[in-house]
Design a protein around this motif. Structure first.
Motif, PDB file in Angstrom:
ATOM      1  N   THR A  77     -28.906  24.872 -16.954  1.00 56.25           N
ATOM      2  CA  THR A  77     -28.072  23.953 -16.184  1.00 56.25           C
ATOM      3  C   THR A  77     -28.979  22.845 -15.992  1.00 56.25           C
ATOM      4  OG1 THR A  77     -27.120  26.087 -15.160  1.00 56.25           O
ATOM      5  CG2 THR A  77     -26.800  23.912 -13.901  1.00 56.25           C
ATOM      6  N   GLU A 104     -39.506  22.800 -13.703  1.00 55.61           N
ATOM      7  CA  GLU A 104     -38.414  23.673 -13.133  1.00 55.61           C
ATOM      8  C   GLU A 104     -37.020  23.660 -13.743  1.00 55.61           C
ATOM      9  OE1 GLU A 104     -38.048  21.759  -9.146  1.00 55.61           O
ATOM     10  OE2 GLU A 104     -40.501  22.473  -8.559  1.00 55.61           O
ATOM     11  N   VAL A 106     -33.201  25.716 -14.124  1.00 50.65           N
ATOM     12  CA  VAL A 106     -32.261  26.424 -13.577  1.00 50.65           C
ATOM     13  C   VAL A 106     -31.675  27.036 -14.929  1.00 50.65           C
ATOM     14  CG1 VAL A 106     -29.899  26.808 -12.321  1.00 50.65           C
ATOM     15  CG2 VAL A 106     -31.684  25.385 -11.626  1.00 50.65           C
ATOM     16  N   PRO A 108     -29.019  29.898 -16.070  1.00 51.16           N
ATOM     17  CA  PRO A 108     -28.347  31.301 -15.664  1.00 51.16           C
ATOM     18  C   PRO A 108     -28.624  32.596 -16.802  1.00 51.16           C
ATOM     19  CG  PRO A 108     -26.821  29.305 -15.766  1.00 51.16           C
ATOM     20  CD  PRO A 108     -28.094  28.848 -16.377  1.00 51.16           C
ATOM     21  N   ASP A 111     -34.309  36.116 -17.000  1.00 48.05           N
ATOM     22  CA  ASP A 111     -35.271  36.750 -16.174  1.00 48.05           C
ATOM     23  C   ASP A 111     -36.469  35.742 -15.868  1.00 48.05           C
ATOM     24  OD1 ASP A 111     -37.095  37.797 -17.691  1.00 48.05           O
ATOM     25  OD2 ASP A 111     -35.726  39.515 -18.073  1.00 48.05           O
ATOM     26  N   GLU A 112     -37.519  35.990 -14.957  1.00 46.23           N
ATOM     27  CA  GLU A 112     -38.543  35.513 -14.786  1.00 46.23           C
ATOM     28  C   GLU A 112     -39.731  35.560 -16.000  1.00 46.23           C
ATOM     29  OE1 GLU A 112     -41.657  33.045 -12.944  1.00 46.23           O
ATOM     30  OE2 GLU A 112     -39.507  33.462 -12.279  1.00 46.23           O
ATOM     31  N   THR A 143     -41.393  27.142 -12.946  1.00 44.97           N
ATOM     32  CA  THR A 143     -40.712  27.592 -11.720  1.00 44.97           C
ATOM     33  C   THR A 143     -39.125  27.768 -12.371  1.00 44.97           C
ATOM     34  OG1 THR A 143     -42.366  26.507 -10.544  1.00 44.97           O
ATOM     35  CG2 THR A 143     -40.173  27.551  -9.550  1.00 44.97           C
ATOM     36  N   LEU A 144     -38.702  29.014 -12.316  1.00 43.61           N
ATOM     37  CA  LEU A 144     -37.301  29.357 -12.521  1.00 43.61           C
ATOM     38  C   LEU A 144     -36.685  29.240 -11.237  1.00 43.61           C
ATOM     39  CD1 LEU A 144     -35.192  30.356 -14.457  1.00 43.61           C
ATOM     40  CD2 LEU A 144     -35.804  32.816 -13.967  1.00 43.61           C
ATOM     41  N   LYS A 145     -35.503  28.396 -11.056  1.00 42.10           N
ATOM     42  CA  LYS A 145     -35.064  28.276  -9.790  1.00 42.10           C
ATOM     43  C   LYS A 145     -33.513  28.728  -9.945  1.00 42.10           C
ATOM     44  CE  LYS A 145     -35.864  24.657  -7.295  1.00 42.10           C
ATOM     45  NZ  LYS A 145     -36.078  23.449  -6.777  1.00 42.10           N
ATOM     46  N   SER A 146     -33.006  29.146  -9.014  1.00 40.40           N
ATOM     47  CA  SER A 146     -31.584  29.602  -9.018  1.00 40.40           C
ATOM     48  C   SER A 146     -30.318  28.792  -8.470  1.00 40.40           C
ATOM     49  CB  SER A 146     -31.417  30.844  -8.223  1.00 40.40           C
ATOM     50  OG  SER A 146     -31.991  30.878  -6.794  1.00 40.40           O
TER      51      SER A 146
END
Length: 146
Positions: A77, A104, A106, A108, A111-112, A143-146
């Motif tokens: 995203t 960083e 986003v 969908p 997984d980490e 960093t994986l953000k949601s």
């Protein structure tokens, strides 16, 4: 596929008191000023080779990561990447001794563990990371953000 990309510099004067203009073939950077003060004294009215290198490395990593995601059947995203390039004293001269990358994203459905694997692979495979292999320390904080 191989393609040369071009940039140019025009410089007038001595090292410490002279002034330069940096340009790229696309015109994205056109006659942008730089000199001793913008490189060594934090003068924000000009650019410097290290910040341009950082922007290029961040851009390369971001695109490599987007391709890695695509290869895994995923699409981000958003991806935001920063680079900090440190120019350090080296005897009578200077050297780039560290590049810190921060990515960083986003993504969908990711997984980490897979995220870290793809980010590390993108860093290793990015052409600029390969070109900068002589830099003693290149780090990546992903960093994986949601």
């Amino acid at each position: 596929m191989a393609a040369d990309k071009h940039a140019s510099v025009h410089w007038e004067g001595a090292g410490k008191t002279g002034k330069g203009l940096i340009s790229t073939e696309t015109g994205a950077i056109k006659d942008y000023p730089y000199g001793f003060a913008s490189r060594f004294e934090d003068d924000k009215r000009g650019t410097n080779p290290e910040e341009i290198l950082g922007a290029a490395h961040a851009g390369c990593l971001t695109m490599a990561f987007a391709f890695a995601l695509e290869g895994a059947g995923l699409t981000a995203t958003s991806i935001d990447t920063k680079a900090a390039v440190r120019l350090a004293k080296d005897g009578p001269g200077f050297k780039i001794d560290r590049i810190q990358l921060e990515l960083e994203a986003v993504v969908p459905g990711l997984d980490e563990a897979k995220f870290q694997e793809l980010a590390a692979g993108a860093k290793a495979g990015c052409p600029l990371s390969k070109a900068l292999a002589s830099v003693p320390e290149i780090t990546l904080k992903a960093t994986l953000k949601s």
